[in-house]
Scaffold this active site. Structure first.
Site, PDB file in Angstrom:
ATOM      1  N   HIS A 104      -7.659  13.016 -24.540  1.00 50.44           N
ATOM      2  CA  HIS A 104      -8.341  12.686 -25.883  1.00 50.44           C
ATOM      3  C   HIS A 104      -8.942  13.982 -26.331  1.00 50.44           C
ATOM      4  CE1 HIS A 104     -11.768  11.169 -28.284  1.00 50.44           C
ATOM      5  NE2 HIS A 104     -11.024  10.085 -28.391  1.00 50.44           N
ATOM      6  N   ASP A 107     -12.906  12.867 -17.194  1.00 50.53           N
ATOM      7  CA  ASP A 107     -13.236  12.460 -18.527  1.00 50.53           C
ATOM      8  C   ASP A 107     -13.291  10.765 -18.182  1.00 50.53           C
ATOM      9  OD1 ASP A 107     -13.391  10.700 -20.768  1.00 50.53           O
ATOM     10  OD2 ASP A 107     -11.795  12.029 -21.955  1.00 50.53           O
ATOM     11  N   GLN A 113     -12.532   5.962 -20.492  1.00 47.02           N
ATOM     12  CA  GLN A 113     -11.768   4.734 -20.233  1.00 47.02           C
ATOM     13  C   GLN A 113     -11.866   4.077 -18.873  1.00 47.02           C
ATOM     14  OE1 GLN A 113     -11.075   3.400 -22.869  1.00 47.02           O
ATOM     15  NE2 GLN A 113     -11.118   4.822 -24.356  1.00 47.02           N
ATOM     16  N   LYS A 127     -18.607   1.772 -24.757  1.00 49.29           N
ATOM     17  CA  LYS A 127     -17.092   1.497 -24.455  1.00 49.29           C
ATOM     18  C   LYS A 127     -17.231   0.680 -23.071  1.00 49.29           C
ATOM     19  CE  LYS A 127     -14.632   5.651 -25.836  1.00 49.29           C
ATOM     20  NZ  LYS A 127     -14.070   5.108 -27.107  1.00 49.29           N
ATOM     21  N   CYS A 166      -7.151   9.756 -31.582  1.00 45.87           N
ATOM     22  CA  CYS A 166      -7.484  10.924 -31.035  1.00 45.87           C
ATOM     23  C   CYS A 166      -6.760  11.544 -29.984  1.00 45.87           C
ATOM     24  CB  CYS A 166      -8.987  10.788 -30.543  1.00 45.87           C
ATOM     25  SG  CYS A 166     -10.072  10.302 -32.059  1.00 45.87           S
TER      26      CYS A 166
END
Lengths: 410, 133
Positions: free
Chosen positions: A125, A202, A205, A228, A367
């Site tokens: 991302h 990261d 998600q 999220k 993104c």
């Protein structure tokens, strides 16, 4: 919780009861962008404002103590949720993006010198690309990328080769927001550590969708966002190993991050406050705590199992739509995300026509422009699923896509 | 909202009449919408009386941006440069015969931005171009 039933879960989410077009119930398939919020999260923030609104950490009156207690309780819940050893390894930020920027600014500027190598991947991302590009421009560090195969998987052979160049940092996504690919975080981390590199994940998600335990994975940093994972916008989390965070200089300066201030100098506060300058998003942090309670009640293993069933169903059904091509790996290697192209129709037009059926999907590059370039696509349409989505909604998506083909005569 | 995809929009996006390049040309400008990756280039030929004699667009994007470009090119042939400068976003919407939300409006207006930036001889387009002169 004995059985997982999205129909029951849906009742906890007020927005899923609305009609966005007359007679069309909202079919929300954009949880990768942001999830909807259950009543318990909304209520936790409302309660805070109604009965314990006060600034934290300094007030010695009762509601200030209550606000502080609620805020710090959310930190403890967050620490347990991702398997941090200590509460002070959890820093509250604005979002996952800010968490990564914090590491780039504070750890990166202190520990990286011209010529040093940072390894990223092609599926990142922009949040895990641009901070490192900015640092590269400032500190003349080198960036290399683990390639993504046609199947949407990381090319670990190339990674092995890159590790021979003794990287200082390996920073990668645990789950691609476009391909859905779940990356082998433990293996990537172990190899990076063997090569002497620090590891940042990261988890924007992965943390909402999978059990993520930092003691199992072993990485040094983990960044994710509350919004999220059923929580509110405005709160992100940075997990960092205590000894690394301790050695890092502060990120932003101001109130709360200091122990002492003189006119020309200051002494930074201890962890985690050293990295939390100014009044934080108190209500939203409390909301994150409620979101974690909600997810724990369902169970992350159970959520993962539901999403596996959902993506299996979705990929099978989408395969029946002529001219439709999903990018990314097979169902068993990905989360509940399907990004696709539909021959002869631009993703914007796909999303627009689906909206007339009450179906919310995303169209664009999500993104991740370099990843789209990698697959020679300007844009894709993305449908992403979460705890409240049902197979009937996936079927509605497929019906909607057949309507798109009809409108465009393809 | 189904009206958004009127026959003319589907038809002009799939079978544009003015798509292509003009080489050589007197005015050319390429613009993009980084949000969605749409790219539109406008080429114009202008006679000594400052009339547009030929117009073409090239690029890629959604049906709205493509149809908008094709209809815009059709509408400007024979017009004076001064008249092009006076075009506004309402002219584009009149061409398309639809109403659009904020996000899709950007798709529809990209061709006009490119056209006017070219006519004004700018190095970069801006949203002020969507108003009149």
């Amino acid at each position: 919780m004995t059985t997982f039933n999205p129909e029951v879960i849906r009742k906890d989410f007020p927005i899923l009861q609305i009609e966005t077009h007359p007679g069309k119930e909202l079919v929300y398939l954009d949880s990768t962008a942001t999830t909807q919020k259950p009543v318990s999260v909304l209520k936790s923030m409302d309660d805070y404002y109604r009965s314990s609104n006060a600034n934290i950490h300094r007030g010695i009156y009762s509601i200030a103590e209550e606000a502080t207690a609620k805020y710090e309780a959310a930190r403890e819940k967050t620490a347990r949720f991702v398997g941090a050893k200590k509460n002070r390894e959890i820093i509250f930020t604005r979002n996952a993006t800010e968490s990564i920027n914090l590491v780039a600014y504070s750890w990166g500027r202190t520990n990286l010198s011209p010529g040093d190598l940072v390894i990223l991947t092609e599926m990142e991302h922009h949040a895990n690309l641009v901070p490192w590009q900015m640092l590269a421009a400032e500190k003349e560090i080198r960036l290399e990328f683990i390639p993504v195969s046609d199947e949407g998987l990381l090319d670990l052979e190339t990674y092995h080769e890159l590790l021979k160049q003794e990287p200082k940092l390996v920073a990668f996504s645990h789950m691609s927001n476009v391909l859905g690919t779940i990356t082998p975080a433990e293996e990537i981390t172990r190899l990076a550590h063997n090569a002497g590199a620090v590891v940042l994940i990261d988890g924007a998600q992965s943390v909402p969708h999978l059990p993520v335990n930092m003691q199992d994975i072993g990485a040094d940093f983990l960044a994710f966002s509350a919004h999220k994972m059923c929580g509110p916008t405005g709160v992100g989390v940075l997990f960092g190993k205590e000894e690394i965070l301790d050695a890092m200089p502060p990120f932003q300066g101001g109130g709360d991050m200091i122990k002492k201030v003189h006119l020309r100098s200051f002494v930074p506060n201890d962890l985690p406050y050293k990295f939390e300058a100014g009044t934080p998003a108190i209500a939203e942090v409390i909301g994150l705590g409620a979101a974690i309670d909600y997810l724990n009640e369902l169970g992350m293993e159970v959520i993962r199992r539901h999403e596996k069933e959902m993506i299996n169903h979705a990929l099978k059904k989408l395969a029946d739509v002529p001219g439709l091509k999903v990018i990314g790996p097979q169902a068993d290697q990905k989360g509940a995300v399907a990004s696709f192209s539909l021959q002869g129709v631009h993703p914007h037009d796909v999303a627009q026509i689906l909206d007339t059926e009450g179906i919310a999907v995303r169209a664009g590059h999500h993104c991740a422009m370099p990843l789209h370039e990698r697959f020679h696509l300007d844009a894709t349409t993305r449908a992403s699923l979460y705890i409240y989505n049902t197979t009937e909604e996936v079927d509605k998506l497929v019906e909607g896509l057949l309507k798109v083909r009809k409108v465009f005569r393809v | 909202m189904d009206d958004l995809y009127r026959e003319v929009i589907i038809d002009r996006s799939q079978n544009p009449i003015f798509k292509g390049k003009l080489d050589p040309c007197d005015i050319t400008f390429e613009d993009e919408n980084p949000l969605c990756g749409d790219v539109i280039r406008v080429d114009l030929r202008v006679d000594i009386n400052n009339h547009i004699t030929e117009a073409a667009f090239d690029g890629h994007g959604c049906a709205i941006s493509q149809a908008s470009a094709d209809l815009l090119m059709e509408s400007i042939i024979g017009k004076k440069i001064e008249e092009i400068k006076a075009l506004t976003k309402q002219d584009v919407l009149d061409n398309l015969g639809i109403e659009l939300g904020a996000v899709r409006l950007k798709c529809a207006l990209l061709p006009l931005k490119a056209l006017k930036a070219g006519v004004y001889g700018l190095s970069k387009s801006n949203d002020d171009l969507l108003e009149g002169e």
